[in-house]
Enzyme design. Structure first.
Site, PDB file in Angstrom:
ATOM      1  N   GLU A 183      49.689  45.387  43.142  1.00  0.00           N
ATOM      2  CA  GLU A 183      49.447  43.999  43.564  1.00  0.00           C
ATOM      3  C   GLU A 183      48.088  43.847  44.235  1.00  0.00           C
ATOM      4  O   GLU A 183      47.957  44.087  45.436  1.00  0.00           O
ATOM      5  CB  GLU A 183      50.555  43.525  44.521  1.00  0.00           C
ATOM      6  CG  GLU A 183      50.326  42.077  44.966  1.00  0.00           C
ATOM      7  CD  GLU A 183      51.414  41.529  45.890  1.00  0.00           C
ATOM      8  OE1 GLU A 183      52.323  42.290  46.270  1.00  0.00           O
ATOM      9  OE2 GLU A 183      51.335  40.348  46.232  1.00  0.00           O
ATOM     10  N   LYS A 238      50.923  42.745  39.508  1.00  0.00           N
ATOM     11  CA  LYS A 238      51.289  41.511  40.235  1.00  0.00           C
ATOM     12  C   LYS A 238      50.019  40.823  40.705  1.00  0.00           C
ATOM     13  O   LYS A 238      49.521  41.094  41.810  1.00  0.00           O
ATOM     14  CB  LYS A 238      52.219  41.860  41.406  1.00  0.00           C
ATOM     15  CG  LYS A 238      52.611  40.680  42.268  1.00  0.00           C
ATOM     16  CD  LYS A 238      53.840  40.977  43.106  1.00  0.00           C
ATOM     17  CE  LYS A 238      54.091  39.896  44.131  1.00  0.00           C
ATOM     18  NZ  LYS A 238      55.406  39.948  44.742  1.00  0.00           N
TER      19      LYS A 238
END
Ligand code: 13P
Length: 336
Positions: free
Chosen positions: A175, A217
């Protein structure tokens, strides 16, 4: 198909997405206090257990990211929280970074920590039932940021983390979050996000990561929150797709967006259009925290015993997000 790719597909297939319920105790305290609920371990568990036992879990949620406190808690039915989540067919996951700290050498930026002792912590989380993990690198945009130092060091940490997670038989969520804060244009967000994602994959490849066994992400491409040059959802979708097509290797199969401060509706509408225009083989779904929980939390705070009412709101939100992950959402369905 590798075991890791099987986990990715179990979490993300058929429009399912991820419930990011991994707020640290500090963040969860802010969320609870914003609705006048005292933040105790019992209250944090009660709200989360209300969501984890909702019927929408089975149809819409493929994975839940937990925080260390929650993965070690026992539900009111005397099951562990990973057991409760698995019962609905969803995969339990765990946030394993220990937070973003001041980056030495660039004091207005942050570096995510948590690599020391990670191999041992991962083995324990695996035993507790986790099959995927999360680590968030955070970048801010200004005329001088993100600096080369922040882009390099966060990518390096994300890659070292991913290698340890895959070694342990789990799927790493990678992420890199480029924050919405600021008055920058969407074009700047596009350029900075592209640079950040490119560097992440450069490091992931050096660290021999199986790209088919990760979930990326990313943030969507948006104008900054205080920018006067806001763009339409159509443009968000097109720029986001362009950025991912240009910078994500095709070996990656799963992409799950963060909501990053968008409203529930914005995050749903933007995801829907991304999927309408998706001409890639990437699965594009959601890994939302605030955009899945906000309305449910507000409702729950008025009467924390109203499990059914809270779950109804959560089920609807998760249903809308799952429709959006298939490009099948509409404003009419939202209003039903
Ligand atoms: P938001 O969707 O609220 O941005 O949270 C997702 C997340 O996991 C941030 O790390």
């Amino acid at each position: 198909m590798t075991e890791l790719n099987k986990i990715v597909l179990k979490i993300l297939s058929s429009g399912k997405g991820i419930l990011a319920a991994d707020e640290s105790n500090g963040t969860m305290t802010k969320r609870l206090e914003s609705v006048n609920i005292p933040s105790s371990p019992e209250n944090r568990l009660l709200f989360r257990e209300t969501l984890f036992s909702a019927s929408g879990m089975k149809d819409f949620i493929g994975g839940v990211i937990l925080y260390d406190e929650t993965i070690n808690q026992t539900s009111s039915l005397k099951q562990t929280i990973p057991e409760l989540i698995s019962k609905f067919g969803a995969v339990p996951g765990i946030k394993v970074d220990t937070g973003a700290k001041i980056l030495a050498g660039s004091h207005e930026e942050k570096i995510t920590e948590g690599l020391d002792g990670l191999r041992e912590r991962l083995k324990n989380y695996y035993k507790l039932g986790a099959r995927f993990t999360k680590w968030r690198g955070v970048y801010n945009i200004s005329d001088k940021y993100p600096s080369k130092l922040s882009v390099h060091s966060n990518a390096h940490a994300l890659a070292r983390y991913s290698a340890l997670v895959q070694e342990c038989g789990m799927v790493p969520i990678v992420e890199p979050e480029v924050l919405m804060d600021g008055d920058h244009s969407a074009e700047i967000c596009f350029d900075k996000t592209s640079e950040v994602i490119q560097k992440c994959f450069e490091e992931l490849i050096i660290h021999k990561i199986d790209l088919n066994g990760i979930i990326l992400k990313p943030n969507m491409i948006l104008a900054g929150t205080t920018s006067d040059k806001k763009i339409s959802s159509e443009e968000v979708a097109k720029l986001t797709l362009k950025c991912l097509k240009e910078n994500v290797p095709t070996d990656v199969s799963g992409i799950a967006f963060l909501s990053g401060g968008q409203t529930e509706l914005e995050a749903t509408e933007n995801l829907n259009l991304i999927n309408k225009y998706n001409d890639t083989n990437f699965i594009m779904t959601y890994s939302y925290g605030r955009a899945l929980q906000q309305s449910a939390l507000k409702f729950w705070s008025k009467d924390t015993n109203n499990t059914t009412g809270t779950q109804k709101i959560f089920n609807h939100r998760a249903n809308m997000c799952t429709l959006a992950a298939q490009g099948k959402w509409s404003k009419e369905l939202e209003a039903k």
